[in-house]
Design an enzyme around this catalytic site. Sequence first.
Site, PDB file in Angstrom:
ATOM      1  N   ASP A  23       8.561  -1.984  13.221  1.00  0.00           N
ATOM      2  CA  ASP A  23       9.471  -0.993  12.620  1.00  0.00           C
ATOM      3  C   ASP A  23      10.469  -1.665  11.669  1.00  0.00           C
ATOM      4  OD1 ASP A  23      10.465   1.536  12.181  1.00  0.00           O
ATOM      5  OD2 ASP A  23      11.863   1.454  13.866  1.00  0.00           O
ATOM      6  N   GLY A  24      10.872  -0.913  10.653  1.00  0.00           N
ATOM      7  CA  GLY A  24      11.924  -1.388   9.741  1.00  0.00           C
ATOM      8  C   GLY A  24      11.462  -1.648   8.315  1.00  0.00           C
ATOM      9  N   HIS A  40       6.153  -1.478   3.392  1.00  0.00           N
ATOM     10  CA  HIS A  40       4.895  -1.444   4.149  1.00  0.00           C
ATOM     11  C   HIS A  40       3.975  -2.572   3.692  1.00  0.00           C
ATOM     12  CE1 HIS A  40       6.319   2.186   5.907  1.00  0.00           C
ATOM     13  NE2 HIS A  40       6.092   2.969   4.872  1.00  0.00           N
ATOM     14  N   SER A  68       2.167   6.327  13.774  1.00  0.00           N
ATOM     15  CA  SER A  68       2.195   7.192  14.962  1.00  0.00           C
ATOM     16  C   SER A  68       1.717   8.610  14.643  1.00  0.00           C
ATOM     17  CB  SER A  68       3.619   7.249  15.526  1.00  0.00           C
ATOM     18  OG  SER A  68       4.447   8.056  14.699  1.00  0.00           O
ATOM     19  N   SER A  69       1.406   9.350  15.703  1.00  0.00           N
ATOM     20  CA  SER A  69       1.045  10.774  15.549  1.00  0.00           C
ATOM     21  C   SER A  69       2.131  11.506  14.767  1.00  0.00           C
ATOM     22  CB  SER A  69       0.944  11.452  16.919  1.00  0.00           C
ATOM     23  OG  SER A  69       0.164  10.716  17.805  1.00  0.00           O
ATOM     24  N   LEU A 134      -9.255 -13.468  20.194  1.00  0.00           N
ATOM     25  CA  LEU A 134      -8.203 -12.462  20.392  1.00  0.00           C
ATOM     26  C   LEU A 134      -8.737 -11.031  20.266  1.00  0.00           C
ATOM     27  CD1 LEU A 134      -5.079 -11.847  20.567  1.00  0.00           C
ATOM     28  CD2 LEU A 134      -5.132 -11.816  18.053  1.00  0.00           C
ATOM     29  N   ARG A 191       9.741  -4.828  19.835  1.00  0.00           N
ATOM     30  CA  ARG A 191      10.014  -3.817  18.805  1.00  0.00           C
ATOM     31  C   ARG A 191      11.035  -4.378  17.835  1.00  0.00           C
ATOM     32  NH1 ARG A 191      10.588   2.648  18.593  1.00  0.00           N
ATOM     33  NH2 ARG A 191      11.233   2.756  16.432  1.00  0.00           N
ATOM     34  N   GLU A 210       7.753  -6.067  29.829  1.00  0.00           N
ATOM     35  CA  GLU A 210       9.089  -6.569  29.496  1.00  0.00           C
ATOM     36  C   GLU A 210       9.368  -6.140  28.056  1.00  0.00           C
ATOM     37  OE1 GLU A 210      10.949  -8.006  31.723  1.00  0.00           O
ATOM     38  OE2 GLU A 210       9.365  -8.077  33.229  1.00  0.00           O
TER      39      GLU A 210
HETATM   40  C1  IPE Z   1       7.489   3.838  15.351  1.00  0.00           C
HETATM   41  O1  IPE Z   1       8.369   3.773  14.291  1.00  0.00           O
HETATM   42  C2  IPE Z   1       6.075   3.919  14.841  1.00  0.00           C
HETATM   43  C3  IPE Z   1       5.581   2.733  14.158  1.00  0.00           C
HETATM   44  C4  IPE Z   1       6.207   1.605  13.988  1.00  0.00           C
HETATM   45  C5  IPE Z   1       4.242   2.841  13.688  1.00  0.00           C
HETATM   46  P1  IPE Z   1       9.107   5.087  13.735  1.00  0.00           P
HETATM   47  O2  IPE Z   1       9.957   4.639  12.611  1.00  0.00           O
HETATM   48  O3  IPE Z   1       8.108   6.139  13.430  1.00  0.00           O
HETATM   49  O4  IPE Z   1       9.954   5.545  14.998  1.00  0.00           O
HETATM   50  P2  IPE Z   1      11.274   6.430  15.073  1.00  0.00           P
HETATM   51  O5  IPE Z   1      11.039   7.635  14.215  1.00  0.00           O
HETATM   52  O6  IPE Z   1      12.390   5.594  14.542  1.00  0.00           O
HETATM   53  O7  IPE Z   1      11.438   6.725  16.523  1.00  0.00           O
HETATM   54  C1  IPE Z   2       7.509   1.155  10.290  1.00  0.00           C
HETATM   55  O1  IPE Z   2       8.525   1.121   9.356  1.00  0.00           O
HETATM   56  C2  IPE Z   2       6.186   1.555   9.683  1.00  0.00           C
HETATM   57  C3  IPE Z   2       5.761   2.914  10.018  1.00  0.00           C
HETATM   58  C4  IPE Z   2       6.329   3.691  10.885  1.00  0.00           C
HETATM   59  C5  IPE Z   2       4.605   3.418   9.329  1.00  0.00           C
HETATM   60  P1  IPE Z   2       9.331   2.427   8.936  1.00  0.00           P
HETATM   61  O2  IPE Z   2       8.620   3.050   7.771  1.00  0.00           O
HETATM   62  O3  IPE Z   2       9.554   3.319  10.082  1.00  0.00           O
HETATM   63  O4  IPE Z   2      10.688   1.794   8.436  1.00  0.00           O
HETATM   64  P2  IPE Z   2      12.152   2.312   8.747  1.00  0.00           P
HETATM   65  O5  IPE Z   2      12.289   2.428  10.236  1.00  0.00           O
HETATM   66  O6  IPE Z   2      12.288   3.625   8.058  1.00  0.00           O
HETATM   67  O7  IPE Z   2      13.049   1.263   8.181  1.00  0.00           O
HETATM   68 MG    MG Z   3      11.027   3.413  11.508  1.00  0.00          MG
END
Ligand code: IPE
Ligand code: IPE
Ligand code: MG
Length: 255
Positions: A23-24, A40, A68-69, A134, A191, A210
């Site tokens: 994420d991020g 991305h 994600s869904s 792996l 995460r 964990e």
């Molecule tokens: C979780 O991240 C899903 C992925 C990293 C693929 P999100 O950015 O979608 O999660 P929320 O919306 O912050 O909970």
């Molecule tokens: C995770 O990064 C990738 C996906 C969920 C596809 P984000 O796109 O959620 O990035 P932030 O959380 O908005 O920074």
């Molecule tokens: Mg995100």
Amino acid sequence: MAHAVTETAASAPLPRHIAITMDGNGRWAAARGLARTAGHKAGLEPVRLCVRECARLGIEALTLFAFSSENWSRPAEEVASLMGLFLEAIDREVSELDRQAVRLRIIGNRHALSVRLQAQIAAAEQRTAHNTGLKLQVAVSYGGRWDIVQAARALATQCTSGALALTAIDEAHFAAALELGTLPDPDLLIRTGAERRLSNFLLWNLAYAELYFSDLLWPDFDATEFARALAFFAGRERRFGQAAGEGATALKAAP
Ligand code: IPE
Ligand code: IPE
Ligand code: MG
């Protein structure tokens, strides 16, 4: 200091299975005045790094949360560009994964993906199916609730046809019908992106994982942070519900 962290991890108990919520990416791009898509794209390098590190350390399985869904509800352009990136990434990376003896599987609702992407996934899975290194799972169009529902439906179908007795359904049987099948549960969830939530990832399988939350944004995730996560894991006493002390040796022995 990074060196010391790596050394600790090298001599300490390792997880058999690592799950990562990557994420991020969007925030990483925004901080640079770039489109979210650039984030991305930049997220591919840490994926390569994690695969290499897990392979090097002999870790059995790595499961990455890529889409994600719920991510389907993002703006259409972002979804389209992510789907394009998956297509490109599979195309470009499959030879290298194969060379590293990685077995690739995509988990999630693949029927929601384009026919072209589904075909490419099937080809990449087939090409790496017999690799013994792996086990790499990439979760695309994946939700923990979807996973539990599809497993329940599969078992119910078998019961209805008479192939399965209701009394034969226990935790092991149910788990085998989930997307991760008979893989061991993840021992460690990492995460990135400074959020401390599950966001519907592997709800069943993470029961005793964990949890390591990193403030780094996914494109910045590097070997030092990976080693920190492993050192964190090595420092945990996993109890699986037992009284303190008793469980100290239970690190590798899941209940
Ligand atoms: C979780 O991240 C899903 C992925 C990293 C693929 P999100 O950015 O979608 O999660 P929320 O919306 O912050 O909970
Ligand atoms: C995770 O990064 C990738 C996906 C969920 C596809 P984000 O796109 O959620 O990035 P932030 O959380 O908005 O920074
Ligand atoms: Mg995100």
